[in-house]
Design an enzyme around this catalytic site. Sequence first.
Site, PDB file in Angstrom:
ATOM      1  N   HIS A 103      46.742  16.170 -35.426  1.00 27.98           N
ATOM      2  CA  HIS A 103      46.722  17.314 -36.367  1.00 27.98           C
ATOM      3  C   HIS A 103      45.663  18.350 -36.016  1.00 27.98           C
ATOM      4  O   HIS A 103      45.480  19.306 -36.750  1.00 27.98           O
ATOM      5  CB  HIS A 103      46.470  16.835 -37.801  1.00 27.98           C
ATOM      6  CG  HIS A 103      47.331  15.680 -38.225  1.00 27.98           C
ATOM      7  ND1 HIS A 103      46.895  14.370 -38.171  1.00 27.98           N
ATOM      8  CD2 HIS A 103      48.612  15.634 -38.682  1.00 27.98           C
ATOM      9  CE1 HIS A 103      47.863  13.559 -38.600  1.00 27.98           C
ATOM     10  NE2 HIS A 103      48.918  14.299 -38.905  1.00 27.98           N
ATOM     11  N   ASP A 205      30.323 -20.293  -9.229  1.00 31.55           N
ATOM     12  CA  ASP A 205      31.233 -21.145  -8.464  1.00 31.55           C
ATOM     13  C   ASP A 205      31.187 -20.858  -6.967  1.00 31.55           C
ATOM     14  O   ASP A 205      32.110 -20.294  -6.391  1.00 31.55           O
ATOM     15  CB  ASP A 205      32.666 -20.988  -8.999  1.00 31.55           C
ATOM     16  CG  ASP A 205      33.558 -22.126  -8.537  1.00 31.55           C
ATOM     17  OD1 ASP A 205      33.397 -22.569  -7.384  1.00 31.55           O
ATOM     18  OD2 ASP A 205      34.411 -22.576  -9.309  1.00 31.55           O
ATOM     19  N   HIS A 208      34.157 -22.755  -4.617  1.00 33.75           N
ATOM     20  CA  HIS A 208      35.509 -22.333  -4.217  1.00 33.75           C
ATOM     21  C   HIS A 208      35.492 -21.443  -2.979  1.00 33.75           C
ATOM     22  O   HIS A 208      36.518 -21.205  -2.376  1.00 33.75           O
ATOM     23  CB  HIS A 208      36.198 -21.591  -5.374  1.00 33.75           C
ATOM     24  CG  HIS A 208      35.777 -20.162  -5.517  1.00 33.75           C
ATOM     25  ND1 HIS A 208      34.543 -19.770  -5.963  1.00 33.75           N
ATOM     26  CD2 HIS A 208      36.444 -19.009  -5.261  1.00 33.75           C
ATOM     27  CE1 HIS A 208      34.472 -18.459  -5.981  1.00 33.75           C
ATOM     28  NE2 HIS A 208      35.602 -17.962  -5.558  1.00 33.75           N
ATOM     29  N   HIS A 213      38.754 -19.060  -0.356  1.00 32.67           N
ATOM     30  CA  HIS A 213      38.619 -17.838   0.439  1.00 32.67           C
ATOM     31  C   HIS A 213      38.488 -18.133   1.936  1.00 32.67           C
ATOM     32  O   HIS A 213      38.003 -17.276   2.687  1.00 32.67           O
ATOM     33  CB  HIS A 213      37.400 -17.031  -0.021  1.00 32.67           C
ATOM     34  CG  HIS A 213      37.449 -16.624  -1.459  1.00 32.67           C
ATOM     35  ND1 HIS A 213      38.534 -15.989  -2.017  1.00 32.67           N
ATOM     36  CD2 HIS A 213      36.542 -16.748  -2.466  1.00 32.67           C
ATOM     37  CE1 HIS A 213      38.284 -15.758  -3.307  1.00 32.67           C
ATOM     38  NE2 HIS A 213      37.089 -16.210  -3.599  1.00 32.67           N
ATOM     39  N   ASP A 364      41.416 -15.279  -5.949  1.00 32.75           N
ATOM     40  CA  ASP A 364      40.855 -15.671  -7.247  1.00 32.75           C
ATOM     41  C   ASP A 364      41.840 -15.434  -8.383  1.00 32.75           C
ATOM     42  O   ASP A 364      41.984 -16.277  -9.277  1.00 32.75           O
ATOM     43  CB  ASP A 364      39.570 -14.871  -7.525  1.00 32.75           C
ATOM     44  CG  ASP A 364      38.418 -15.328  -6.651  1.00 32.75           C
ATOM     45  OD1 ASP A 364      38.395 -16.506  -6.279  1.00 32.75           O
ATOM     46  OD2 ASP A 364      37.551 -14.493  -6.344  1.00 32.75           O
TER      47      ASP A 364
HETATM   48 FE1  FES Z   1      45.055  13.629 -37.765  1.00 32.53          FE
HETATM   49 FE2  FES Z   1      43.500  13.074 -35.708  1.00 32.53          FE
HETATM   50  S1  FES Z   1      43.759  14.981 -36.670  1.00 32.53           S
HETATM   51  S2  FES Z   1      44.845  11.762 -36.713  1.00 32.53           S
HETATM   52 FE    FE Z   2      36.184 -15.934  -5.496  1.00 31.79          FE
END
Ligand code: FES
Ligand code: FE
Length: 453
Positions: A103, A205, A208, A213, A364
């Site tokens: 709005h 970890d 792993h 890897h 991962d």
């Molecule tokens: Fe109405 Fe932002 S102006 S929701």
């Molecule tokens: Fe990793």
Amino acid sequence: MTNVSSLIDQKTGAQSRLIYSDQAIYEQELERIFGRCWLFLAHESQVPNPGDFFRTYMGEDEVVVVRQDDRSIRVFLNTCTHRGNRLTRADRGNARAFSCNYHGWAFGLDGSLVTVPLESEVYFNEIDKNQFRLVPVERVDSYHGLIFGCFDKNAPSLGEYLGDMRWYLDVALDAMPGGTELLGATQKVIIHTNWKLSVENVCGDGYHLGWSHGGALKATQSGDFSGFTVGNSSVDLEGGMSVAGLNGNSVLATLDGVSGYAFYPNPTLALKYLSENRAKAVERLGKLRGEKLWGSQLNLTVFPSLQFLPGLNWFRVYHPKGPGKIEMWTWAIAEKAMPDELKQQILDNELLTFGPAGLFDNDDGDNLSACTVQSRGWRTRQMPVYTNMALGRSGKRVGLPGDIASGVVSEHNQRYFYRRWQEHMQAKDWSEVPQYNLNPLEASDEQRTVQTA
Ligand code: FES
Ligand code: FE
């Protein structure tokens, strides 16, 4: 509220899989962890000028970080106070005001409601604009370029929250004049995993690394680092340390001063930069940090969801999106003092290893998603999982902050991470959250040692 005291057994390292799948536990996390802790929001380099803004999350709350005209930082919920629309849809930018798409209400950089369309015709000039200011995040502070926010007005200061973790963070953030900057765009990836699994994978970890890897390590490791071993059987257990007990914050470190760059196809430029600036780093950080930590492989975790690895130079925050989903945001991070050519190499290497198509991250992501899915089945979720490796083998004598375990392959840091999680989840407010100050920095630099039992 769910009583989580029985869901993690600190004595055996056994954990209920419910902590990865239960919706009620997740809702409790949003309130007691993401609603209470200091959360990383943005790097100062992302909002350098008045009017610069950056959109991010605190838990599931969307917020916008705004650089004010007086150069201070303010953070607001990214929602219009009229009917609740998202205020800004841009990820980042520069604005003189924020106007709502719905709005047309417009808000100043300071959150004040400036314009209401048809104010006299439909509100008869009776609207109290003060009542409709944007909602600010209660606490905002920064540490060496990292901007944090906290919803809880009773939380300790950011400095206290980070505590002695600052001693380690400074290696990455304050080794060189000018500090750090983030490079490139925000790399956003959705992973179907619980956020804690991602954090624990990086905070502790090391186990792993050689297995998950193995292929990525072979593809990226430079021949210049023949001493940096690959494969679980040959990981150098004495060559590094796991540091936890820093109120949920933690560190993994290799302690050799160079191996942060071990996974660069060509680390020549980085090694030259390290050797040319070593004396300066020692001057700023002292001998131990300047020689042993600056340039090492460091995994730094700030509880609950910020992690970064100097050297590999990725910097990451995890945004939870339900118990089984995260949005993972990654950037490359560099010291401002680095030459442009090295910064470009850092960005390229980060994309190769931990970017959206990165070699390591794909390994991962697959494992962590599967761990999450396997916490859901009715029968399967009755089976615990464990973080019991090297239980009871913390360091006996060290002069560094925190509780230290030898080597980077243990589950020491994960146990402390989950302990902190449990403490927060059990506490009604900050007054019930214990604060630890393990091995505070009393020793002089010369007296400190990284020897562990
Ligand atoms: Fe109405 Fe932002 S102006 S929701
Ligand atoms: Fe990793």
